[in-house]
Design a protein around this motif. Structure first.
Motif, PDB file in Angstrom:
ATOM      1  N   ALA A 126     -77.340  60.986  58.318  1.00 22.39           N
ATOM      2  CA  ALA A 126     -79.144  61.735  58.221  1.00 22.39           C
ATOM      3  C   ALA A 126     -78.969  61.503  60.232  1.00 22.39           C
ATOM      4  O   ALA A 126     -79.826  62.472  60.333  1.00 22.39           O
ATOM      5  N   GLY A 127     -78.059  61.446  60.532  1.00 25.93           N
ATOM      6  CA  GLY A 127     -77.800  61.652  61.849  1.00 25.93           C
ATOM      7  C   GLY A 127     -78.447  60.231  62.969  1.00 25.93           C
ATOM      8  O   GLY A 127     -78.608  60.145  63.847  1.00 25.93           O
ATOM      9  N   LEU A 128     -78.793  59.112  62.614  1.00 26.55           N
ATOM     10  CA  LEU A 128     -79.097  58.258  62.509  1.00 26.55           C
ATOM     11  C   LEU A 128     -77.738  57.013  63.041  1.00 26.55           C
ATOM     12  O   LEU A 128     -77.380  55.992  62.264  1.00 26.55           O
ATOM     13  N   GLU A 129     -77.420  56.436  63.903  1.00 25.54           N
ATOM     14  CA  GLU A 129     -76.281  56.419  64.316  1.00 25.54           C
ATOM     15  C   GLU A 129     -76.741  55.029  64.140  1.00 25.54           C
ATOM     16  O   GLU A 129     -77.098  54.020  65.698  1.00 25.54           O
ATOM     17  N   LEU A 130     -76.987  53.901  63.415  1.00 20.04           N
ATOM     18  CA  LEU A 130     -77.100  51.945  63.083  1.00 20.04           C
ATOM     19  C   LEU A 130     -76.449  51.548  63.188  1.00 20.04           C
ATOM     20  O   LEU A 130     -75.308  51.767  62.579  1.00 20.04           O
ATOM     21  N   THR A 131     -76.336  49.986  62.788  1.00 12.87           N
ATOM     22  CA  THR A 131     -75.336  49.691  62.110  1.00 12.87           C
ATOM     23  C   THR A 131     -76.361  47.891  61.625  1.00 12.87           C
ATOM     24  O   THR A 131     -77.891  48.942  61.721  1.00 12.87           O
ATOM     25  N   VAL A 132     -75.807  48.076  60.488  1.00 15.05           N
ATOM     26  CA  VAL A 132     -76.554  46.780  60.108  1.00 15.05           C
ATOM     27  C   VAL A 132     -75.860  45.226  60.040  1.00 15.05           C
ATOM     28  O   VAL A 132     -74.832  45.259  60.337  1.00 15.05           O
ATOM     29  N   ALA A 133     -76.936  44.681  59.864  1.00 16.10           N
ATOM     30  CA  ALA A 133     -76.197  43.686  59.927  1.00 16.10           C
ATOM     31  C   ALA A 133     -76.430  42.179  58.501  1.00 16.10           C
ATOM     32  O   ALA A 133     -77.659  42.234  58.145  1.00 16.10           O
ATOM     33  N   VAL A 134     -76.258  42.273  57.806  1.00 15.98           N
ATOM     34  CA  VAL A 134     -76.269  41.147  56.699  1.00 15.98           C
ATOM     35  C   VAL A 134     -75.732  39.333  56.946  1.00 15.98           C
ATOM     36  O   VAL A 134     -74.737  38.982  57.697  1.00 15.98           O
ATOM     37  N   ASN A 135     -77.087  38.370  55.928  1.00 17.55           N
ATOM     38  CA  ASN A 135     -76.953  36.950  56.046  1.00 17.55           C
ATOM     39  C   ASN A 135     -75.741  36.629  55.399  1.00 17.55           C
ATOM     40  O   ASN A 135     -75.435  36.812  54.124  1.00 17.55           O
ATOM     41  N   LEU A 136     -74.610  35.978  56.118  1.00 19.54           N
ATOM     42  CA  LEU A 136     -74.002  35.028  55.130  1.00 19.54           C
ATOM     43  C   LEU A 136     -74.167  33.264  54.819  1.00 19.54           C
ATOM     44  O   LEU A 136     -74.426  32.687  55.686  1.00 19.54           O
ATOM     45  N   SER A 137     -73.779  33.193  53.972  1.00 24.93           N
ATOM     46  CA  SER A 137     -74.003  31.317  53.578  1.00 24.93           C
ATOM     47  C   SER A 137     -73.080  30.677  53.429  1.00 24.93           C
ATOM     48  O   SER A 137     -71.941  31.270  53.980  1.00 24.93           O
ATOM     49  N   ALA A 138     -72.805  29.576  53.649  1.00 23.67           N
ATOM     50  CA  ALA A 138     -72.192  28.519  53.051  1.00 23.67           C
ATOM     51  C   ALA A 138     -71.020  28.843  52.742  1.00 23.67           C
ATOM     52  O   ALA A 138     -70.049  28.993  52.361  1.00 23.67           O
ATOM     53  N   ARG A 139     -71.300  28.979  51.019  1.00 24.33           N
ATOM     54  CA  ARG A 139     -71.443  29.232  49.547  1.00 24.33           C
ATOM     55  C   ARG A 139     -70.371  30.758  49.778  1.00 24.33           C
ATOM     56  O   ARG A 139     -69.387  30.505  49.296  1.00 24.33           O
ATOM     57  N   ASN A 140     -70.716  31.584  51.035  1.00 24.65           N
ATOM     58  CA  ASN A 140     -70.327  32.827  51.131  1.00 24.65           C
ATOM     59  C   ASN A 140     -69.168  33.262  51.688  1.00 24.65           C
ATOM     60  O   ASN A 140     -67.543  33.118  50.955  1.00 24.65           O
TER      61      ASN A 140
END
Length: 776
Positions: free
Chosen positions: A598-612
């Motif tokens: 849609a034209g909104l140039e964003l990045t996305v941050a996702v959290n990981l745990s130790a198990r991941n």
């Protein structure tokens, strides 16, 4: 070595000296008598060795002694006609017969020793022997038999000249058979192999003497070789270790040893080597012998490899079975039980995917089986009082009774010292009842059937047990969770009067609320109750919203909107964190791809745990999510905490390196709350550092916090890390961070986490006011 054992080497030394001294005797009767005397002494010494050492397989040694005697008779007849008369005459044909008999007896004796040593295990040794013999035979055929047959001589002489090399090959075959079998490589076997080698070398030189006049000077010293062979045969018979060669080898799997592999490859290469020599020296290629022998060896090598593969397959299956078997009871161990339980859940998943499962996702799944843990009470007292042998007998008896009670279709395992696990599939008519296990009459009947008196090796032991159970998949959606919850039920059963308990959420240690939530979490994922809210991250120099952090929320139908702290810790402890992270990762990547479209140039941050990070499927899941939604890897940021990295640094470096290779930005979240140093963390492929809110909240008012943040930013910049400040609550803090040259910031002062639909408007509002706020 003393006593009778010393006489073998005494005889060996004296025999070698007399053998060398035989050369000094003049040709004729003195040398003839000396040769025969030393040969007779060797046969007598072998008889003495047989009588003193008394081997189990005495017939093999009798044949070897007989072979030496026959060879000596042949030498006597041959030398009488060639050395004793003043004018040497060719020996008659019958003079060669004792030699042929000697070859046969020696070969049979060696073969009997080999067969006695590896009785019942000689298939691979026979193949190896055949391959090695073909290599030796091919060389002998090309360079000895064919030239001997080509000599201008009477047919009988040529037949005799060609027969000896073939007999030598027969002797080589049996010697190789002895060496390649699982025999004991001791002094006696070394002496036997040395005697065969000396004998074959002497015979080969004799062939060259008879074919080529240039080798005539070697004829006289050849007697030394044959006499030395006699002495070595006798020394082998006198040595005490000759008894071991007649005894079966200890049971073991045959192995492709390195030296045997080298020997086989050398044998296979004899054909190409003969062809190469023929091309270089123009002495003939001998195509048909080479082709026939090479083809036969190739077939045998193939058979050997097939046998090896089959043996390795059997061995792998046996090791796999041993790895999943309790050696005391013969039942499955905890690993084997977990595998069977996994198969149950895999089958249940496949059944559900056919469309015959519950009509609505919200419907609870029926109980397909029951997992019961049985614990022998005070089992440690039994082993302490009566020893481990009695304890082993007791667990074996209880395990046998469990097998009888549940039948062959159930899985019964020993999972602890005195603990058993049972996986019992329920009949369709019994799948719906949800009555607790402690009110189930069958559970009480099981307990009474297991308890009572056990008669063990003259002892009468009174046994009591406690039972903990869980219905699956109703009480536990995964195999790991089923085992955990059965353990929880067993712990609870130990404190109850009836010693029986079925898992209930309130049994979980650490409070009931989190346990109940985790039990509902997988269903919540399927129903779409778990959602993501997004908090903007602002680049301080430009005032641009460059990305967002995805923050999980649970829209619970009863408890309302739940924050991560309410269910994430319990999800990490129970193994549900894996499915949850895959779900959230896919959700965040999909939403980011929509914004960018849609034209909104964003990045996305996702959290990981130790198990991941310990999950081997993480890299595959990340790749799949990016590919599924067409999002470039540079638009995804994965955040981990210091503690997550430090739990398993080696594994973390491996996984994070693979993620960084994809182009994903990696961030250290909540920096400053752990105990790791930035100098250590910089060894990891991290791109960003997020300073924890505890240092940012009082940044304007607290000089210590300002100093820590400033120095962290400086050090991170030198390490080429971008710094993001968390917990920014006001514009003054924002301006101070900008003056410190901090890269980006997030916090309630910039924008609170919002649902995805509200984010575009929030981004516009932040960027519209940020210029004035930072300029003030």
């Amino acid at each position: 070595m003393g006593g009778r054992g010393a006489r073998w080497w005494q005889y060996l030394i004296v025999g070698v000296l007399l053998t060398v001294g035989e050369l000094a005797l003049p040709r004729g009767l003195p040398r003839y008598v000396g040769y025969l005397a030393l040969g007779v002494s060797a046969v007598v010494a072998m008889s003495i060795g047989l009588r003193r050492n008394r081997p189990v397989n005495a017939r093999a040694w009798v044949l070897i002694a007989g072979g030496n005697g026959a060879w000596l008779v042949g030498d006597a007849a041959y030398n009488w006609h060639t050395q004793v008369p003043s004018a040497a005459v060719p020996p008659p044909v019958w003079a060669y017969v004792p030699y042929l008999v000697a070859y046969l007896l020696l070969a049979l004796g060696l073969l009997m020793l080999a067969r006695a040593r590896d009785r019942g295990r000689g298939a691979t040794a026979m193949i190896d022997t055949a391959v090695l013999t073909m290599g030796v035979g091919l060389v002998s055929w090309v360079y000895v038999v064919v030239p001997a047959w080509a000599v201008e001589a009477p047919v009988l002489d040529r037949v005799i000249a060609a027969t000896y090399p073939l007999c030598d090959v027969l002797l080589v075959t049996t010697a190789i058979r002895l060496v390649t079998g699982p025999g004991l490589w001791n002094a006696a076997s070394r002496l036997l192999v040395a005697s065969v080698a000396v004998l074959l070398l002497s015979n080969g030189l004799l062939q060259r003497v008879q074919l080529d006049a240039a080798f005539a000077p070697l004829e006289r010293p050849l007697d030394v070789g044959w006499l030395l062979a006699f002495v070595l045969w006798a020394a082998a018979a006198l040595h005490p270790s000759m008894r071991a060669l007649s005894e079966p080898a200890p049971a073991r799997e045959d192995a492709m040893l390195v030296n045997r592999l080298v020997g086989l490859m050398a044998a296979v290469m004899t054909g190409p080597a003969i062809v190469t020599i023929g091309l270089l020296t123009d002495t003939g290629l001998h195509p048909w012998p080479v082709v026939i022998a090479s083809a036969a060896m190739a077939g045998l090598i193939l058979a050997r490899m097939i046998g090896m593969v089959r043996r390795l397959t059997r061995q792998a299956a046996r090791l796999g079975a041993l790895a999943e078997t309790d050696f005391v009871t013969g039942l499955a161990n905890r690993r084997g039980f977990a595998d069977r339980l996994d198969e149950l859940f895999v089958g249940a998943t496949a059944f559900a995917e056919t469309g015959t499962g519950p009509e609505r996702l919200s419907d609870p799944p029926p109980a397909a089986a029951v997992v019961i843990l049985v614990d022998i009470e005070r089992f440690a007292d039994v082993t302490d009082s009566f020893g481990h042998d009695v304890g082993d007998a007791l667990v074996a008896a209880v395990g046998s009774r469990l097998l009888v009670l549940f039948g062959p279709d159930a899985v019964v395992a020993r999972t602890g010292e005195g603990t058993f696990a049972v996986l019992h599939r329920l009949a369709p008519a019994r799948r719906e009842p949800a009555s607790s296990l402690d009110r189930d009459a069958q559970a009480l009947l099981l307990k009474r059937s297991l308890e009572g008196t056990y008669e063990l090796a003259g002892l009468s032991l009174s046994v009591e047990v406690c039972l903990g159970g869980v219905l699956v998949p109703g009480d536990a959606p995964t195999a790991a969770l089923a085992l955990h919850r059965a353990d929880v039920a067993l712990v609870s059963a130990r404190s109850r009067p009836g010693r029986i308990a079925r898992y209930q959420a309130e049994l979980e240690t650490g409070g009931t609320f989190a346990a109940q939530l985790v039990g509902e979490l997988l269903g919540a994922l399927a129903r779409g109750e778990v959602v993501l809210h997004y908090q903007p991250q602002v680049e301080l120099r430009s005032g641009r919203v460059l990305g967002v952090e995805a923050l999980v929320r649970w829209e619970h139908p009863v408890h309302g909107l739940l924050v991560p702290d309410a269910f994430i810790p319990a999800a990490e402890q129970t193994g549900v964190i894996g499915p949850l992270t895959r779900y959230l990762l896919d959700l965040a990547v999909e939403q980011c791809a929509r914004w960018r479209a849609a034209g909104l140039e964003l990045t996305v941050a996702v959290n990981l745990s130790a198990r991941n990070l310990l999950d081997p499927a993480l890299l595959t899941d990340v790749r799949a999510a990016l590919a599924r939604h067409g999002l470039p890897a540079t638009a995804l940021e994965l955040e981990i905490t210091e503690g997550t990295v430090m739990m398993d640094p080696a594994r973390s470096r491996q996984v994070l390196g693979a993620l960084a290779d994809l182009g994903i930005t990696l961030s250290i979240d909540d920096y400053g709350t752990g105990y790791s140093s930035l100098a250590y963390l910089q060894r990891l492929p991290m791109g960003r550092l997020k300073i924890d809110r505890t240092f940012i909240t009082d940044l304007v008012r607290d000089e210590a916090s300002a100093t820590i943040v400033r120095s962290t930013i400086e050090l991170a910049r030198h390490l080429r890390l971008e710094v993001v400040a968390e917990g920014v609550e006001d514009d003054a803090t924002l301006r101070m961070l900008r003056d410190m040259d901090c890269f980006a910031a997030q916090g309630f002062g910039l924008g609170r986490p919002v649902p995805p639909a509200k984010l575009p408007a929030l981004v516009l509002a932040i960027e519209a006011r940020l210029g004035a706020a930072t300029a003030a």
